[in-house]
Design a protein around this motif. Sequence first.
Motif, PDB file in Angstrom:
ATOM      1  N   VAL A 153       2.219   0.806 -13.369  1.00  0.00           N
ATOM      2  CA  VAL A 153       2.539  -0.086 -12.241  1.00  0.00           C
ATOM      3  C   VAL A 153       2.232   0.626 -10.921  1.00  0.00           C
ATOM      4  O   VAL A 153       1.678   0.039  -9.993  1.00  0.00           O
ATOM      5  N   SER A 154       2.561   1.902 -10.847  1.00  0.00           N
ATOM      6  CA  SER A 154       2.284   2.688  -9.650  1.00  0.00           C
ATOM      7  C   SER A 154       0.784   2.762  -9.378  1.00  0.00           C
ATOM      8  O   SER A 154       0.341   2.616  -8.240  1.00  0.00           O
ATOM      9  N   LEU A 155      -0.008   2.989 -10.417  1.00  0.00           N
ATOM     10  CA  LEU A 155      -1.465   3.035 -10.260  1.00  0.00           C
ATOM     11  C   LEU A 155      -2.012   1.704  -9.741  1.00  0.00           C
ATOM     12  O   LEU A 155      -2.928   1.671  -8.921  1.00  0.00           O
ATOM     13  N   ALA A 156      -1.430   0.600 -10.221  1.00  0.00           N
ATOM     14  CA  ALA A 156      -1.879  -0.714  -9.767  1.00  0.00           C
ATOM     15  C   ALA A 156      -1.636  -0.895  -8.269  1.00  0.00           C
ATOM     16  O   ALA A 156      -2.472  -1.456  -7.559  1.00  0.00           O
ATOM     17  N   PHE A 157      -0.511  -0.376  -7.776  1.00  0.00           N
ATOM     18  CA  PHE A 157      -0.184  -0.538  -6.363  1.00  0.00           C
ATOM     19  C   PHE A 157      -1.036   0.351  -5.463  1.00  0.00           C
ATOM     20  O   PHE A 157      -1.210   0.048  -4.287  1.00  0.00           O
ATOM     21  N   ILE A 158      -1.542   1.443  -5.981  1.00  0.00           N
ATOM     22  CA  ILE A 158      -2.398   2.321  -5.174  1.00  0.00           C
ATOM     23  C   ILE A 158      -3.649   1.565  -4.732  1.00  0.00           C
ATOM     24  O   ILE A 158      -4.163   1.787  -3.634  1.00  0.00           O
TER      25      ILE A 158
ATOM     26  N   ALA B 212       0.806  -1.225   0.000  1.00  0.00           N
ATOM     27  CA  ALA B 212       0.000   0.000   0.000  1.00  0.00           C
ATOM     28  C   ALA B 212       0.835   1.269   0.000  1.00  0.00           C
ATOM     29  O   ALA B 212       0.488   2.248  -0.652  1.00  0.00           O
ATOM     30  N   ASN B 213       1.921   1.286   0.737  1.00  0.00           N
ATOM     31  CA  ASN B 213       2.781   2.469   0.820  1.00  0.00           C
ATOM     32  C   ASN B 213       4.156   2.177   0.239  1.00  0.00           C
ATOM     33  O   ASN B 213       5.161   2.618   0.786  1.00  0.00           O
ATOM     34  N   ASN B 214       4.184   1.436  -0.842  1.00  0.00           N
ATOM     35  CA  ASN B 214       5.447   1.060  -1.477  1.00  0.00           C
ATOM     36  C   ASN B 214       6.307   2.297  -1.683  1.00  0.00           C
ATOM     37  O   ASN B 214       5.868   3.272  -2.289  1.00  0.00           O
ATOM     38  N   TYR B 215       7.522   2.251  -1.157  1.00  0.00           N
ATOM     39  CA  TYR B 215       8.379   3.432  -1.166  1.00  0.00           C
ATOM     40  C   TYR B 215       8.773   3.866  -2.570  1.00  0.00           C
ATOM     41  O   TYR B 215       9.005   5.044  -2.809  1.00  0.00           O
ATOM     42  N   VAL B 216       8.816   2.945  -3.514  1.00  0.00           N
ATOM     43  CA  VAL B 216       9.172   3.299  -4.890  1.00  0.00           C
ATOM     44  C   VAL B 216       7.941   3.760  -5.662  1.00  0.00           C
ATOM     45  O   VAL B 216       7.941   4.833  -6.269  1.00  0.00           O
TER      46      VAL B 216
ATOM     47  N   GLY C 260      12.307   4.211 -25.523  1.00  0.00           N
ATOM     48  CA  GLY C 260      13.285   4.591 -24.497  1.00  0.00           C
ATOM     49  C   GLY C 260      12.611   5.069 -23.211  1.00  0.00           C
ATOM     50  O   GLY C 260      11.705   4.424 -22.688  1.00  0.00           O
ATOM     51  N   LEU C 261      13.052   6.204 -22.730  1.00  0.00           N
ATOM     52  CA  LEU C 261      12.574   6.724 -21.448  1.00  0.00           C
ATOM     53  C   LEU C 261      11.077   7.029 -21.421  1.00  0.00           C
ATOM     54  O   LEU C 261      10.420   6.724 -20.425  1.00  0.00           O
ATOM     55  N   PRO C 262      10.472   7.610 -22.483  1.00  0.00           N
ATOM     56  CA  PRO C 262       9.034   7.901 -22.398  1.00  0.00           C
ATOM     57  C   PRO C 262       8.172   6.677 -22.105  1.00  0.00           C
ATOM     58  O   PRO C 262       7.319   6.711 -21.216  1.00  0.00           O
ATOM     59  N   VAL C 263       8.378   5.584 -22.830  1.00  0.00           N
ATOM     60  CA  VAL C 263       7.561   4.392 -22.589  1.00  0.00           C
ATOM     61  C   VAL C 263       7.884   3.782 -21.225  1.00  0.00           C
ATOM     62  O   VAL C 263       7.011   3.219 -20.559  1.00  0.00           O
ATOM     63  N   THR C 264       9.118   3.920 -20.776  1.00  0.00           N
ATOM     64  CA  THR C 264       9.496   3.418 -19.450  1.00  0.00           C
ATOM     65  C   THR C 264       8.741   4.177 -18.359  1.00  0.00           C
ATOM     66  O   THR C 264       8.214   3.574 -17.419  1.00  0.00           O
TER      67      THR C 264
ATOM     68  N   LEU D  14      10.010  -6.265  -4.906  1.00  0.00           N
ATOM     69  CA  LEU D  14       8.817  -6.581  -5.694  1.00  0.00           C
ATOM     70  C   LEU D  14       8.652  -5.616  -6.867  1.00  0.00           C
ATOM     71  O   LEU D  14       8.409  -6.034  -7.998  1.00  0.00           O
ATOM     72  N   ALA D  15       8.811  -4.328  -6.600  1.00  0.00           N
ATOM     73  CA  ALA D  15       8.678  -3.325  -7.662  1.00  0.00           C
ATOM     74  C   ALA D  15       9.737  -3.530  -8.741  1.00  0.00           C
ATOM     75  O   ALA D  15       9.434  -3.461  -9.941  1.00  0.00           O
ATOM     76  N   MET D  16      10.974  -3.787  -8.334  1.00  0.00           N
ATOM     77  CA  MET D  16      12.061  -3.967  -9.299  1.00  0.00           C
ATOM     78  C   MET D  16      11.840  -5.213 -10.161  1.00  0.00           C
ATOM     79  O   MET D  16      12.026  -5.167 -11.382  1.00  0.00           O
ATOM     80  N   VAL D  17      11.445  -6.319  -9.542  1.00  0.00           N
ATOM     81  CA  VAL D  17      11.259  -7.566 -10.285  1.00  0.00           C
ATOM     82  C   VAL D  17      10.082  -7.437 -11.252  1.00  0.00           C
ATOM     83  O   VAL D  17      10.172  -7.826 -12.421  1.00  0.00           O
ATOM     84  N   LEU D  18       8.960  -6.885 -10.768  1.00  0.00           N
ATOM     85  CA  LEU D  18       7.800  -6.703 -11.642  1.00  0.00           C
ATOM     86  C   LEU D  18       8.127  -5.777 -12.814  1.00  0.00           C
ATOM     87  O   LEU D  18       7.784  -6.055 -13.964  1.00  0.00           O
TER      88      LEU D  18
END
Length: 198
Positions: free
Chosen positions: A182-187, A16-20, A171-175, A148-152
């Motif tokens: 991924v952040s929205l999913a964790f919220i 819920a409060n994933n630091y990344v 490159g960076l934009p799609v990343t 978890l965030a890094m592996v996913l």
Amino acid sequence: MDMKNFAFILFSAILANNYVLKQFLGICPFLGVSKKLDQATGMSIAVTAVILLATAVTWPIQHLILNPLNMGYMQNVSFILVIASLVQMLEMLLKKFSPSLHKGLGVYLPLITTNCAVLGVTTINIEKEYTYLESLVNALGAGLGFLLAMVLFSGLRSRIDECNIPKPFRGLPVTLIAASFVSLAFIGFGGVVESIFT
């Protein structure tokens, strides 16, 4: 000891409060080292170890030295010195016992010193007035959440590399777009963790 409280702190830090992904701490290694799964995993384990060790050392420094001497203003300086020392020790141990991982992490290993997730966890433990055990549980959760965030995200990036992406988004934009999803999913885990443990 309230095990339910420890479980709440642990799963809140992981999901819920994933630091990344929720607090946006540690974004540099998240974006920089997540291309290859083995490097992402190695970096995450190293960051988890440093977060745990830093919490184990900084909490007593805060409560036994800085607070009694009214030197709270020295918190960031002393915590950064502790973190830098721990990273240096970890680098020497990896170089001796796991040269391949040390070589694979390359320049990213010294960057753990400047990883704001490590400093963020240690200071948030103090701000939330966690006990020593609660601080260690939160640190473990933060490290596991980072892993978890890094592996996913590593798996997601390998899938993105196989896609035909329009040229402006490569490159960076799609990343960054993928990281936001991924952040929205964790919220969504916020309500789930609270409903289970409260």
